[in-house]
Design a protein around this motif. Structure first.
Motif, PDB file in Angstrom:
ATOM      1  N   UNK A   1      40.316  14.250  40.949  1.00  0.00           N
ATOM      2  CA  UNK A   1      40.625  15.678  40.924  1.00  0.00           C
ATOM      3  C   UNK A   1      41.776  15.861  39.940  1.00  0.00           C
ATOM      4  N   UNK A   2      41.510  16.617  38.879  1.00  0.00           N
ATOM      5  CA  UNK A   2      42.472  16.721  37.780  1.00  0.00           C
ATOM      6  C   UNK A   2      43.238  18.036  37.754  1.00  0.00           C
ATOM      7  N   UNK A   3      42.690  19.073  38.394  1.00  0.00           N
ATOM      8  CA  UNK A   3      43.374  20.366  38.413  1.00  0.00           C
ATOM      9  C   UNK A   3      42.716  21.253  39.463  1.00  0.00           C
ATOM     10  N   UNK A   4      43.453  22.241  39.901  1.00  0.00           N
ATOM     11  CA  UNK A   4      42.911  23.242  40.818  1.00  0.00           C
ATOM     12  C   UNK A   4      43.613  24.565  40.522  1.00  0.00           C
TER      13      UNK A   4
ATOM     14  N   UNK B   1      41.593  20.765  31.689  1.00  0.00           N
ATOM     15  CA  UNK B   1      41.636  20.787  33.159  1.00  0.00           C
ATOM     16  C   UNK B   1      40.728  19.713  33.765  1.00  0.00           C
ATOM     17  N   UNK B   2      39.721  19.307  33.050  1.00  0.00           N
ATOM     18  CA  UNK B   2      38.729  18.343  33.545  1.00  0.00           C
ATOM     19  C   UNK B   2      37.368  18.702  32.987  1.00  0.00           C
ATOM     20  N   UNK B   3      36.451  17.759  32.949  1.00  0.00           N
ATOM     21  CA  UNK B   3      35.167  18.013  32.296  1.00  0.00           C
ATOM     22  C   UNK B   3      34.161  18.760  33.173  1.00  0.00           C
ATOM     23  N   UNK B   4      34.362  18.721  34.492  1.00  0.00           N
ATOM     24  CA  UNK B   4      33.469  19.419  35.418  1.00  0.00           C
ATOM     25  C   UNK B   4      34.298  20.194  36.431  1.00  0.00           C
ATOM     26  N   UNK B   5      33.650  21.160  37.085  1.00  0.00           N
ATOM     27  CA  UNK B   5      34.332  21.874  38.164  1.00  0.00           C
ATOM     28  C   UNK B   5      33.333  22.342  39.210  1.00  0.00           C
ATOM     29  N   UNK B   6      33.865  22.556  40.392  1.00  0.00           N
ATOM     30  CA  UNK B   6      33.143  23.197  41.488  1.00  0.00           C
ATOM     31  C   UNK B   6      34.027  24.323  41.985  1.00  0.00           C
ATOM     32  N   UNK B   7      33.456  25.208  42.780  1.00  0.00           N
ATOM     33  CA  UNK B   7      34.271  26.297  43.307  1.00  0.00           C
ATOM     34  C   UNK B   7      34.103  26.418  44.809  1.00  0.00           C
ATOM     35  N   UNK B   8      35.164  26.908  45.432  1.00  0.00           N
ATOM     36  CA  UNK B   8      35.205  27.108  46.877  1.00  0.00           C
ATOM     37  C   UNK B   8      35.708  28.521  47.127  1.00  0.00           C
ATOM     38  N   UNK B   9      34.900  29.332  47.764  1.00  0.00           N
ATOM     39  CA  UNK B   9      35.277  30.716  48.073  1.00  0.00           C
ATOM     40  C   UNK B   9      35.943  30.724  49.447  1.00  0.00           C
ATOM     41  N   UNK B  10      37.266  30.827  49.456  1.00  0.00           N
ATOM     42  CA  UNK B  10      38.013  30.737  50.712  1.00  0.00           C
ATOM     43  C   UNK B  10      37.993  32.045  51.497  1.00  0.00           C
ATOM     44  N   UNK B  11      37.856  33.161  50.778  1.00  0.00           N
ATOM     45  CA  UNK B  11      37.741  34.468  51.425  1.00  0.00           C
ATOM     46  C   UNK B  11      37.199  35.452  50.390  1.00  0.00           C
ATOM     47  N   UNK B  12      37.114  36.719  50.746  1.00  0.00           N
ATOM     48  CA  UNK B  12      36.517  37.697  49.828  1.00  0.00           C
ATOM     49  C   UNK B  12      37.355  37.925  48.573  1.00  0.00           C
ATOM     50  N   UNK B  13      38.634  37.610  48.641  1.00  0.00           N
ATOM     51  CA  UNK B  13      39.528  37.860  47.504  1.00  0.00           C
ATOM     52  C   UNK B  13      39.795  36.637  46.637  1.00  0.00           C
ATOM     53  N   UNK B  14      39.594  35.449  47.183  1.00  0.00           N
ATOM     54  CA  UNK B  14      40.042  34.254  46.463  1.00  0.00           C
ATOM     55  C   UNK B  14      38.966  33.182  46.402  1.00  0.00           C
ATOM     56  N   UNK B  15      38.743  32.710  45.181  1.00  0.00           N
ATOM     57  CA  UNK B  15      37.880  31.560  44.940  1.00  0.00           C
ATOM     58  C   UNK B  15      38.749  30.481  44.303  1.00  0.00           C
ATOM     59  N   UNK B  16      38.576  29.245  44.744  1.00  0.00           N
ATOM     60  CA  UNK B  16      39.301  28.101  44.204  1.00  0.00           C
ATOM     61  C   UNK B  16      38.378  27.319  43.284  1.00  0.00           C
ATOM     62  N   UNK B  17      38.909  26.915  42.145  1.00  0.00           N
ATOM     63  CA  UNK B  17      38.168  26.134  41.163  1.00  0.00           C
ATOM     64  C   UNK B  17      38.791  24.745  41.102  1.00  0.00           C
ATOM     65  N   UNK B  18      37.987  23.753  41.389  1.00  0.00           N
ATOM     66  CA  UNK B  18      38.440  22.367  41.468  1.00  0.00           C
ATOM     67  C   UNK B  18      37.858  21.614  40.278  1.00  0.00           C
ATOM     68  N   UNK B  19      38.729  21.157  39.388  1.00  0.00           N
ATOM     69  CA  UNK B  19      38.306  20.443  38.185  1.00  0.00           C
ATOM     70  C   UNK B  19      38.409  18.944  38.424  1.00  0.00           C
ATOM     71  N   UNK B  20      37.472  18.216  37.835  1.00  0.00           N
ATOM     72  CA  UNK B  20      37.464  16.781  38.094  1.00  0.00           C
ATOM     73  C   UNK B  20      36.744  16.004  37.003  1.00  0.00           C
TER      74      UNK B  20
END
Length: 107
Positions: A93-96, A65-84
Motif C-alpha cells: 500500500x503506497x498511498x491513500x 501514488x502507485x500503479x493501481x488503486x481500489x476504492x472504498x466508499x465509507x459513507x455517502x460523502x466520502x470515498x477512499x482511494x487506496x493505491x498500491x
C-alpha cells in the motif's frame, strides 16, 4: 488458497493513525472510539478485499501514488482511494487519499 501479504509504506501507516485524531478533533466523530472504528473499517476493507476487488490502473498524473488503486466508499460523502503495487499475492500500500482531496479529479 495462497497466502496474501499486505504491507504498508510507513507514511501510509502514519497517515491512518493520525486520521483517528484528525476526525475526532474536527468533530467528525463525537467519541475517539468511533474514529478508531472508522479507520479500522478502512483497513479491514484493504486486508479483506484488495486481492478480489477489481483494481484500476492509476492515471499518469497520479503514477507517483502507485500503479493501481481500489476504492472504498465509507459513507455517502466520502470515498477512499487506496493505491498500491503488487506482484502475485504481495501487495504494498503506497498511498491513500479520500474524495475530498484535489487529486481525485484525475480518477
Amino acid at each position: 488458497m495462497e497466502e496474501i501479504n499486505i504491507l504498508y509504506k510507513p507514511e501510509v501507516e502514519t497517515y491512518l493513525n493520525e486520521l483517528i485524531f484528525v476526525l475526532f478533533k474536527e468533530n467528525y466523530f463525537s467519541y475517539l472510539e468511533n474514529s478508531i472504528l472508522y479507520k479500522d473499517k478502512i483497513i479491514d476493507f484493504i486486508e479483506n478485499d484488495i486481492h478480489t476487488f477489481p483494481s484500476k490502473k492509476t492515471p499518469a498524473a497520479l503514477k507517483n501514488f502507485g500503479s493501481k488503486y481500489i476504492f472504498y466508499k465509507s459513507n455517502q460523502r466520502t470515498t477512499w482511494y487506496v493505491f498500491f503495487e503488487n506482484k502475485n499475492n504481495n501487495f504494498l500500500i503506497t498511498n491513500i487519499i479520500n474524495s475530498h482531496c484535489e487529486e481525485t479529479k484525475w480518477l
